[in-house]
Design an enzyme around this catalytic site. Structure first.
Site, PDB file in Angstrom:
ATOM      1  N   ASP A 133     -32.086-103.768 -48.909  1.00 49.53           N
ATOM      2  CA  ASP A 133     -30.850-103.238 -49.490  1.00 49.53           C
ATOM      3  C   ASP A 133     -31.143-102.332 -50.683  1.00 49.53           C
ATOM      4  OD1 ASP A 133     -28.931-104.355 -47.836  1.00 49.53           O
ATOM      5  OD2 ASP A 133     -28.857-106.236 -48.956  1.00 49.53           O
ATOM      6  N   TYR A 146     -41.103-113.043 -49.511  1.00 47.60           N
ATOM      7  CA  TYR A 146     -40.367-112.372 -50.576  1.00 47.60           C
ATOM      8  C   TYR A 146     -40.712-112.992 -51.920  1.00 47.60           C
ATOM      9  CZ  TYR A 146     -37.278-109.989 -47.247  1.00 47.60           C
ATOM     10  OH  TYR A 146     -36.777-109.191 -46.259  1.00 47.60           O
TER      11      TYR A 146
END
Lengths: 257, 257
Positions: free
Chosen positions: A53, A120
């Site tokens: 994003d 992540y």
């Protein structure tokens, strides 16, 4: 038939409106395709692993493209990086995205479908340091109060294993056949007011790491107990989990094949 | 007659087109005056100490304004910071400029004319680290080759004292009555590929620190000897010195009163 080239890409998400190409937005995919198409004098289409994003960073994004470019593969990264710096060389290079590696893969390799998992990192600071708030504002999420990192570690460990993570899925993602995912590892590391969530798994739902981070922060603030994590997972309901932490603390850190 | 308030300000220069207010550019002074004028419902004019160029950062900029605002001085910084974050509070605050301190000064105090000197820091990395080139590109100057920091230290020390620094003045600055300045201290610190020039003095000519940095880098690259620094000063000629290092490695680090 061209070569199947896999690129390893790092970028500063604060400079882009996310990975995915969009008509009137400056995106990583759009920028790379435009620069590479100009450089190689033929249309380049990138097949990226993860649609990060806007604001989300990448230390190890992957993208493949079919190449009939007449440049040795081991020189590709340097050539593309020079083009990304607008042709400036050496000391003066300054670009928010760089190619870390380029390598040839088998014909049936697919950057997204061949992916076995991802890792992540989410960076948090819980010290009220005004200078850091100025200079790290796009790279770290600042929390004003001290967080209980031991409670957060305990809660993070409860995420490990195979569960239905529906509680940690935002609406608006791609359609999924299942919300069951396997988390390989989840841990909080760090000291002196800087901490990082490291989380790896076979796949992640839309905004899943950011919602997990928001939930862990609420646990660190004492608003929830660490053991509540089990109930939140069992609820299979977005309302049960915490807030969505902002994108700018999040880094796509590793892609496994 | 209002109070004479002195603000200490930190900002990320990469977000601004320099300190000084300009019609059609997003500048630190312009942004602060606009936000403070809206907040206090009266026109606020800031008198800044240093007109930092576009891309140059500040850890300790100073600016004064005459205030008849009915807010205790010790609460001013927090109130302005909340307004700079668009009214968002606590964890969600994210702004490229923040007020570190606000204090009342004597009536005859002047942010610029009362200044006794300044300290600048210039940050350099001489390791070819692609990730750092992505994430630090606005905060550090990257040099591809290893620099000889001992040679740079030797050369920096030759800058100390009172000299005519005409060789290190770019054209385009404000008119000067003299190009003689006193450097209090100049040193190179750091390790592991990261180094900083720390330089303090009673005043600096236009682009002086950036030209000194460029000259020191050429010495670190072995293109010039450290002893050449004395000849460069004696030449009193911009052509004798090295290149102008880019703005984004430069930090206004301290203002002395």
């Amino acid at each position: 038939m061209g070569k199947n080239i896999l690129l390893t890409i790092a970028y500063d998400g604060s400079a882009f409106h996310g990975w995915q190409k969009q008509p009137d937005e400056f995106t990583v995919q759009g920028h790379l395709e435009r620069v590479m198409t100009g450089l190689f004098k033929r249309e380049i289409l990138l097949n990226g692993t993860s649609r990060t994003d806007a604001g989300v960073h990448a230390l190890d994004q992957k993208a493949s493209f079919v190449s009939d470019v007449n440049i040795p593969t081991d020189r590709l990264a340097r050539v593309i990086n020079n083009a990304l710096c607008g042709g400036e060389k050496g000391s003066f290079a300054k670009a928010p995205v760089r190619i870390l590696d380029a390598r040839e893969m088998p014909e049936d390799f697919h950057a997204r479908f061949s992916c076995k998992g991802k890792k992540y990192i989410y960076k948090i600071k819980d010290e009220s340091d005004e200078l850091s708030m100025v200079f790290d504002r796009n790279y770290v999420y600042h929390v004003r109060e001290r967080l209980d990192t031991e409670a957060m570690k305990t809660a993070a460990a409860l995420l490990k294993g195979t569960h239905d993570f529906k509680s940690f899925e935002a609406s608006g993602g791609n359609p999924r056949t299942t919300t069951v995912r396997t988390i390989f590892d989840a841990d909080i590391t760090g000291k002196d007011g800087e901490m990082e969530l490291h989380i790896s798994g076979d796949g992640f739902l839309y905004n899943m790491v950011r919602i997990i981070t928001g939930t862990l922060i609420e646990i660190g603030q004492g608003k929830r107990s660490p053991q509540e994590m089990e109930k939140i997972i069992a609820a299979a309901d977005r309302q049960a989990a915490g807030f969505t932490a902002p994108p700018y603390g999040l880094y796509l850190a590793e892609v496994y094949y």
